[in-house]
Motif scaffolding. Structure first.
Motif, PDB file in Angstrom:
ATOM      1  N   TYR A 153      45.212  30.286   9.535  1.00 29.20           N
ATOM      2  CA  TYR A 153      45.736  28.926   9.425  1.00 29.20           C
ATOM      3  C   TYR A 153      45.527  28.069  10.671  1.00 29.20           C
ATOM      4  N   THR A 164      36.234  25.499   7.329  1.00 26.94           N
ATOM      5  CA  THR A 164      37.657  25.317   7.049  1.00 26.94           C
ATOM      6  C   THR A 164      38.065  26.155   5.840  1.00 26.94           C
ATOM      7  N   TRP A 165      37.251  26.136   4.794  1.00 22.16           N
ATOM      8  CA  TRP A 165      37.562  26.908   3.601  1.00 22.16           C
ATOM      9  C   TRP A 165      37.523  28.411   3.886  1.00 22.16           C
ATOM     10  N   VAL A 222      42.258  26.595  10.151  1.00 26.49           N
ATOM     11  CA  VAL A 222      42.307  25.582   9.090  1.00 26.49           C
ATOM     12  C   VAL A 222      42.779  24.252   9.673  1.00 26.49           C
ATOM     13  N   VAL A 239      42.998  33.638   5.732  1.00 29.33           N
ATOM     14  CA  VAL A 239      44.371  33.343   6.160  1.00 29.33           C
ATOM     15  C   VAL A 239      44.451  33.102   7.677  1.00 29.33           C
ATOM     16  N   SER A 256      38.125  29.827   6.709  1.00 30.22           N
ATOM     17  CA  SER A 256      39.327  30.126   7.488  1.00 30.22           C
ATOM     18  C   SER A 256      40.537  30.252   6.578  1.00 30.22           C
ATOM     19  N   TYR A 257      40.608  29.427   5.569  1.00 29.73           N
ATOM     20  CA  TYR A 257      41.706  29.497   4.608  1.00 29.73           C
ATOM     21  C   TYR A 257      41.663  30.819   3.838  1.00 29.73           C
ATOM     22  N   THR A 258      40.467  31.225   3.413  1.00 29.08           N
ATOM     23  CA  THR A 258      40.374  32.437   2.601  1.00 29.08           C
ATOM     24  C   THR A 258      40.715  33.703   3.387  1.00 29.08           C
TER      25      THR A 258
END
Length: 165
Positions: free
Chosen positions: A126, A117-118, A129, A124, A120-122
């Motif tokens: 979403y 999840t992290w 995420v 971008v 995927s956030y880094t």
């Protein structure tokens, strides 16, 4: 004897142990297991301690009056009597440990839903995420439901709210 030590360590948030876990387990996911254990241990310990203290001494006295020994009191009075408190602590511990395992995976992990999840956030991503968050929620719900189901099966002898009405 260990109560003062436990009470001194208990207020420390488990997620604050991440630097210690990284030092103790630098190249392994064992640090995440350590953090998760630390997160779950204290709610379970406190709940169990309170459950033992809440047991009526009359129950133990009754069993001893009828000829029961210490082992009989332990197996037939104390352990069944504290089970509701133990499962209450397990339920709280499960929730806290999920928060900490996901956070630890995000901070120092290389595997797991929190790590994915992290990551995927880094980058971008979403939608990934959101999928990660939904997965975390689903897994948390399933593990909480498993603890609840196990608690209901182990304490079948307890009256339930729906039976009382």
């Amino acid at each position: 004897m260990l109560t003062p030590l436990f009470e001194a360590v208990r207020p420390i948030p488990a997620i604050a142990l991440v630097p210690v876990a990284i030092l103790l387990f630098p190249a392994d996911e064992q640090g995440i297991v350590f953090i998760t254990f630390a997160a779950a241990f204290f709610p379970i310990m406190v709940s169990t301690r309170h459950a033992v203290r809440a047991l009526p001494t009359l129950w133990e006295d009754a069993v001893r009056t009828l000829g029961g020994g210490r082992r009989h009191v332990l197996w037939h009075v104390v352990l069944p009597g504290i089970l509701p408190g133990v499962f209450g602590g397990l339920s709280v511990g499960m929730g806290v440990s999920w928060i900490c395992v996901i956070s630890a995976e995000m901070i120092s992990g290389e595997l797991g839903v929190g790590y994915r999840t992290w990551m995927s956030y880094t980058i971008v991503d979403y939608p990934a995420v959101i999928v990660g968050m939904l997965t975390i929620g689903l897994l948390g719900w399933l593990t909480s439901a498993a603890v609840e189901l196990a608690g209901r099966r182990v304490t079948r002898w307890l009256p339930r709210a729906e039976e009382a009405s």
